[in-house]
Structures are given as structure tokens and as C-alpha cells.
Design a protein around this motif. Structure first.
Motif, mmCIF file in Angstrom:
data_model
loop_
_atom_site.group_PDB
_atom_site.id
_atom_site.type_symbol
_atom_site.label_atom_id
_atom_site.label_comp_id
_atom_site.label_asym_id
_atom_site.label_seq_id
_atom_site.Cartn_x
_atom_site.Cartn_y
_atom_site.Cartn_z
ATOM 1 N N VAL A 118 9.699 -4.952 -7.150
ATOM 2 C CA VAL A 118 9.585 -3.501 -6.983
ATOM 3 C C VAL A 118 8.337 -2.993 -7.705
ATOM 4 O O VAL A 118 7.550 -2.215 -7.150
ATOM 5 C CB VAL A 118 10.843 -2.789 -7.507
ATOM 6 C CG1 VAL A 118 10.704 -1.272 -7.329
ATOM 7 C CG2 VAL A 118 12.087 -3.289 -6.790
ATOM 8 N N ALA A 119 8.141 -3.440 -8.944
ATOM 9 C CA ALA A 119 6.973 -3.004 -9.718
ATOM 10 C C ALA A 119 5.666 -3.448 -9.069
ATOM 11 O O ALA A 119 4.703 -2.678 -8.996
ATOM 12 C CB ALA A 119 7.069 -3.544 -11.145
ATOM 13 N N THR A 120 5.628 -4.690 -8.590
ATOM 14 C CA THR A 120 4.395 -5.170 -7.976
ATOM 15 C C THR A 120 4.113 -4.456 -6.658
ATOM 16 O O THR A 120 2.953 -4.231 -6.307
ATOM 17 C CB THR A 120 4.445 -6.689 -7.758
ATOM 18 O OG1 THR A 120 5.645 -7.044 -7.057
ATOM 19 C CG2 THR A 120 4.410 -7.430 -9.082
ATOM 20 N N THR A 121 5.153 -4.074 -5.953
ATOM 21 C CA THR A 121 4.959 -3.298 -4.724
ATOM 22 C C THR A 121 4.372 -1.936 -5.036
ATOM 23 O O THR A 121 3.442 -1.467 -4.351
ATOM 24 C CB THR A 121 6.289 -3.145 -3.979
ATOM 25 O OG1 THR A 121 6.739 -4.432 -3.542
ATOM 26 C CG2 THR A 121 6.151 -2.228 -2.765
ATOM 27 N N ALA A 122 4.884 -1.276 -6.072
ATOM 28 C CA ALA A 122 4.346 0.035 -6.471
ATOM 29 C C ALA A 122 2.890 -0.088 -6.897
ATOM 30 O O ALA A 122 2.043 0.734 -6.516
ATOM 31 C CB ALA A 122 5.178 0.616 -7.605
ATOM 32 N N GLY A 123 2.579 -1.119 -7.693
ATOM 33 C CA GLY A 123 1.211 -1.303 -8.151
ATOM 34 C C GLY A 123 0.258 -1.633 -7.020
ATOM 35 O O GLY A 123 -0.850 -1.089 -6.940
ATOM 36 N N LEU A 124 0.682 -2.521 -6.140
ATOM 37 C CA LEU A 124 -0.165 -2.905 -5.013
ATOM 38 C C LEU A 124 -0.450 -1.712 -4.111
ATOM 39 O O LEU A 124 -1.598 -1.490 -3.699
ATOM 40 C CB LEU A 124 0.508 -4.020 -4.212
ATOM 41 C CG LEU A 124 -0.229 -4.485 -2.953
ATOM 42 C CD1 LEU A 124 -1.570 -5.108 -3.314
ATOM 43 C CD2 LEU A 124 0.632 -5.485 -2.181
ATOM 44 N N THR A 125 0.565 -0.922 -3.819
ATOM 45 C CA THR A 125 0.375 0.260 -2.966
ATOM 46 C C THR A 125 -0.590 1.238 -3.609
ATOM 47 O O THR A 125 -1.458 1.818 -2.938
ATOM 48 C CB THR A 125 1.720 0.944 -2.691
ATOM 49 O OG1 THR A 125 2.639 -0.010 -2.144
ATOM 50 C CG2 THR A 125 1.558 2.096 -1.708
ATOM 51 N N THR A 126 -0.467 1.423 -4.919
ATOM 52 C CA THR A 126 -1.379 2.315 -5.644
ATOM 53 C C THR A 126 -2.819 1.824 -5.546
ATOM 54 O O THR A 126 -3.731 2.604 -5.239
ATOM 55 C CB THR A 126 -0.964 2.422 -7.118
ATOM 56 O OG1 THR A 126 0.354 2.992 -7.200
ATOM 57 C CG2 THR A 126 -1.932 3.281 -7.903
ATOM 58 N N LEU A 127 -3.037 0.537 -5.776
ATOM 59 C CA LEU A 127 -4.405 0.008 -5.714
ATOM 60 C C LEU A 127 -4.970 0.079 -4.304
ATOM 61 O O LEU A 127 -6.163 0.332 -4.113
ATOM 62 C CB LEU A 127 -4.429 -1.427 -6.226
ATOM 63 C CG LEU A 127 -4.170 -1.632 -7.718
ATOM 64 C CD1 LEU A 127 -4.381 -3.085 -8.102
ATOM 65 C CD2 LEU A 127 -5.055 -0.734 -8.572
ATOM 66 N N GLU A 128 -4.121 -0.139 -3.305
ATOM 67 C CA GLU A 128 -4.601 -0.059 -1.922
ATOM 68 C C GLU A 128 -5.061 1.352 -1.569
ATOM 69 O O GLU A 128 -5.981 1.531 -0.760
ATOM 70 C CB GLU A 128 -3.498 -0.509 -0.973
ATOM 71 C CG GLU A 128 -3.246 -2.017 -1.002
ATOM 72 C CD GLU A 128 -2.077 -2.444 -0.135
ATOM 73 O OE1 GLU A 128 -1.995 -3.640 0.204
ATOM 74 O OE2 GLU A 128 -1.221 -1.581 0.204
ATOM 75 N N LEU A 129 -4.435 2.355 -2.161
ATOM 76 C CA LEU A 129 -4.802 3.744 -1.884
ATOM 77 C C LEU A 129 -5.953 4.237 -2.764
ATOM 78 O O LEU A 129 -6.510 5.313 -2.520
ATOM 79 C CB LEU A 129 -3.584 4.655 -2.091
ATOM 80 C CG LEU A 129 -2.438 4.469 -1.081
ATOM 81 C CD1 LEU A 129 -1.205 5.223 -1.536
ATOM 82 C CD2 LEU A 129 -2.876 4.946 0.302
ATOM 83 N N ALA A 130 -6.286 3.451 -3.799
ATOM 84 C CA ALA A 130 -7.342 3.849 -4.730
ATOM 85 C C ALA A 130 -8.702 3.412 -4.203
ATOM 86 O O ALA A 130 -9.283 2.406 -4.628
ATOM 87 C CB ALA A 130 -7.069 3.255 -6.107
ATOM 88 N N THR A 131 -9.222 4.163 -3.269
ATOM 89 C CA THR A 131 -10.478 3.859 -2.593
ATOM 90 C C THR A 131 -11.676 4.337 -3.412
ATOM 91 O O THR A 131 -11.524 5.146 -4.336
ATOM 92 C CB THR A 131 -10.518 4.558 -1.231
ATOM 93 O OG1 THR A 131 -10.474 5.987 -1.470
ATOM 94 C CG2 THR A 131 -9.336 4.142 -0.362
#
Length: 441
Positions: free
Chosen positions: A311-324
Motif C-alpha cells: 500500500v505504501a509503495t503504491t502511494a509513493g509510486l503514484t506520487t512520483l509518477e504525478l511529480a512531473t
């Protein structure tokens, strides 16, 4: 927003003090440095927090950095809900942890990373790995830098240690810090002298990439590069602590602003906060030859039951993917505007100050006339002026870090309404700070 009710927060704080030390689970939350009732938050949305009494605040804490996109970003919430529906913890490898590690390696100087659950765990593990790799025990750190509550690194630390005025490191035996050499920050000559005397015994230098726990005190030009050079000349490693600055100061962390430009890289680096997207997640990484010394590939042991939590890695990955890159451009512009608004208001009220920044991050240095470059300078701040400013801002619906020694954070959600609320509150708060400087109520 004057005269706001804090009845429910006060009641919860009373209950909390009966079951938790000081009524909190992290010391600075207790408001001891600023006075008043800690606000118990019930909801976060975008740039805003709402407490249990229904008071609404523009948030410049951002969970102490992780909320790069703002609170409850729809894409992050959706991804987390989907992850939770598949299970909260497996105790096995899972794809999200691989993808998050790939994203970190892609953005940074690290060739391999190991995921953990907190910044403290990351720095503790990096320290052990550096000692295991070099076969040496001594560590160089800098006064005012905070690397989590690792016993050996609490000597002259920033963050809650300096905020609460805690002397030394109670509970830490003297022998644990005997191998820790504490030097003044931004002082290359002091580093050279320490290595001249102890170089063959020093395993590593550990430093915040840009210290944000004594207030924001950026490295002087060339300082981090000098640390890398000196360490390598003596067979030691450089650990760059980017728990706070990683993916926050800039897209690749603070290393993007100096090392990537100057052609050097840390041997080991620690990450946290933004990479967890608001969940407990952190990492340490570095050169492959060093990281391969970790078990099970090598003999240096490190483990964690919840490391790489899906769950934590999914939240982090999604955040980084949106951090353009575009998002960081907007963050930097927002940071510049907030800094301008604050400085203009304090100047108009006659409050002496410095605003110091590293990328999108910044803090206000209260009552100092010149740029602060080390811990001694940061400790000269007028904390009474800050406390008066903080209380006034809080009463007007602006939530700031409750310490003069912490960093302010903006998010992609800080829009015109948020900045207008800040601007409207500043004159009254600046006047309160001016009265505190003059010793008036």
C-alpha cells in the motif's frame, strides 16, 4: 478567524496525555515551543486541513514534507484503495516495491535501493552499511543536522532536539556516540582537520543534502562537493541524507541542484517523506558495489517486516509518477511567491529576518541580520517572535510548522485561495511578531 474554538482538540489532548508521553507520538506536535492547544486534525484536502472543532487551515506543513501533491489527491487515493482491496501486507516481494525502486533509481544517483519504513531506519541502515563496507567505526556529522533518532547521530542534532531545548542525548550511553565526530556545518577546514587526525578510522561523513531541521540552512557553494572529495581521499564514504529534500527540493532531490551539475554523487543516500506519498516508507541506496554488501547478497544484515509494504509503495509510486518537471516548476513559483509575501509583511512591520531556501523548500530565520550558515547562527533566532507570529497565523487559519527550526512546505494544491488566505493573515501576524521583539504583549 479570531476566537476559534479548540474545545474538542483540548479534550483529545487531555485524553492523549493520559496514555501517551506528552500526549503526542512525535515531540514537536505538542506545541511546547509555541504554546497553546495542539490542533487534532480530522481531514486534509488539497492545501487545507480541518480540525476536530471544524476549523479550517491553509497547510504549510504538508505532513512535514510528504504531501507534494496536496492532501487526498484523487489519483493517490484511488491507487491506494485499489491496493488495499488486494491486501495490506504480504510479507513477500510484490510488484509495487520493484516499480518504486525503479522510479527512485531512475531519478537519482543511486544504482540500487533497499526499501524500509522510516527515515530513521534508512539512516541507521546506511550508517551500518558504511561501517561494514569500510571496516571502520568513526562517523563525521554536522551540528544541527538531524538524521532521525539514531543513537549515534543524536549528538547536537536539529529538529525536536533543538526545538525542545533538550541537552545532550539522554538515554544514549556515552560509548555509543564516542565514535561520532561533530563538526560545524559549512566548515570545510574543520572537515579537513578531522580527517587529518582521524582519517584512517573514519567510515563516512553523513550530512543533510540541505539541512532543514535547524531552519533551512543551505550548503555553501561547493561544500557538498568538498565533502565527497575529502571522504574519497581518505577511503571513506559520503552519505547524503535526502529524507526531507529527496523529490521535494527538486525532482531528483537536492543532488539535482549541486551534485548532478558539478559531476559528483554521494556513495550512499537516504530517502523518505515524498517517496511514501503520505505513508510510512523510506529507502537507502547508492553505488552497486556498496549496496551488494547487504544481506542476502552480502554479509551486512538489515531487514524489515513491513519494508516495501504494497500500500505504501503504491502511494509513493503514484506520487512520483504525478511529480512531473512542470509540477516542480509550479512548486518553485509558489514557493517564491510565499517567500515574497512573508518577507514583505515582516519588513513592513520592522521585524528583522532572513528567508533561506533550497529549491522549493524554505524557512524564516527570526531576528538575524545576515544569512545563517551553521547551527550556532540558527540558535540565535528570536523564538519569541516566531511564537507570536505562529499563534496569530493559526488563529487566522494558517497552519505553520510549530517551531522556528523547521522548514515550510508548499504543494501543488496551493492555489489562489490558499495564497490569498496567507496574504490576508500576514499583516496581523507580523505586527504580533514585532510586539514580541519589543517585549510588548
Amino acid at each position: 478567524m479570531g476566537g476559534v474554538s479548540t474545545e474538542r482538540s483540548a479534550a483529545l489532548f487531555d485524553r492523549a496525555r493520559r496514555v501517551s508521553p506528552g500526549g503526542v507520538n512525535s515531540p514537536v506536535r505538542a506545541f511546547k515551543a509555541v504554546g497553546g492547544t495542539p490542533r487534532f486534525m480530522e481531514q486534509g484536502e488539497g492545501a487545507w486541513l480541518t480540525d476536530v472543532d471544524g476549523n479550517r487551515y491553509v497547510d504549510f506543513v504538508g505532513s512535514w514534507g510528504p504531501m507534494l501533491l496536496g492532501h487526498a489527491h484523487p489519483a493517490v487515493i484511488d491507487a491506494v484503495q485499489q491496493a488495499v482491496s488486494r491486501g495490506t501486507s504480504f510479507g513477500t516481494p510484490a510488484e509495487p516495491e520493484v516499480r518504486l525502486a525503479e522510479a527512485i533509481v531512475d531519478r537519482t544517483s543511486a544504482e540500487e535501493v533497499r526499501l524500509v519504513s522510516s527515515g530513521t531506519e534508512a539512516t541507521m541502515s546506511a550508517l551500518r552499511l558504511a561501517r561494514g563496507f569500510t571496516g571502520r567505526d568513526r562517523v563525521v556529522k554536522f551540528a544541527g543536522c538531524y538524521h532521525g533518532h539514531v543513537d549515534a547521530l543524536l549528538a547536537e542534532a536539529g529538529s525536536g532536539i533543538v526545538t525542545l531545548g533538550i541537552p545532550g542525548t539522554p538515554g544514549v550511553p556515552a560509548h555509543v556516540t564516542a565514535d561520532t565526530i561533530v563538526l560545524p556545518y559549512n566548515d570545510v577546514a574543520a572537515v579537513e582537520a578531522a580527517f587529518a587526525e582521524y582519517g584512517q578510522d573514519i567510515a563516512c561523513i553523513i550530512t543533510e543534502a540541505a539541512p532543514g531541521n535547524m531552519g533551512l540552512v543551505p550548503p555553501l557553494p561547493g561544500f557538498n562537493a568538498a565533502l565527497s572529495r575529502i571522504a574519497h581521499e581518505h577511503g571513506a564514504l559520503l552519505i547524503s541524507d535526502e529524507v526531507m529534500t529527496g523529490f521535494r527540493a527538486a525532482r531528483s532531490g537536492h543532488w539535482e541542484l549541486d551534485g548532478k551539475v558539478e559531476g559528483w554523487a554521494p556513495d550512499l543516500v537516504t530517502f523518505g517523506k515524498v517517496m511514501g506519498g503520505g505513508f510510512p516508507a523510506a529507502a537507502f541506496g547508492g553505488r552497486r558495489e556498496i549496496m551488494e554488501q547487504l544481506a542476502p547478497a552480502g554479509p551486512v544484515y538489515q531487514a524489515g517486516t513491513l519494508s516495501g509494504n504494497p500500500v505504501a509503495t503504491t502511494a509513493g509510486l503514484t506520487t512520483l509518477e504525478l511529480a512531473t518537471p512542470e509540477l516542480y516548476e509550479n512548486l518553485l513559483a509558489t514557493s517564491h511567491e510565499v517567500r515574497r509575501l512573508v518577507s514583505d509583511a515582516l519588513t513592513a512591520a520592522g521585524v528583522t529576518h532572513q528567508i533561506q531556501a533550497a529549491g522549493t523548500m524554505f524557512s524564516v530565520m527570526w531576528g538575524v541580520e545576515d544569512a545563517v550558515t551553521d547551527f550556532a547562527g540558527a540558535q540565535r533566532q528570536d523564538t519569541a517572535a516566531f511564537a507570536a507570529f505562529f499563534t496569530s497565523m493559526l488563529d487566522q487559519g494558517v497552519y505553520l510548522p510549530p517551531s522556528a527550526f523547521e522548514t515550510w512546505f508548499v504543494s501543488a494544491a496551493h492555489d489562489e485561495e490558499a495564497l490569498s488566505t496567507l496574504a490576508a493573515a500576514l499583516p496581523t501576524a507580523a505586527a504580533a511578531a514585532a510586539r514580541a521583539v519589543d517585549g510588548r504583549p
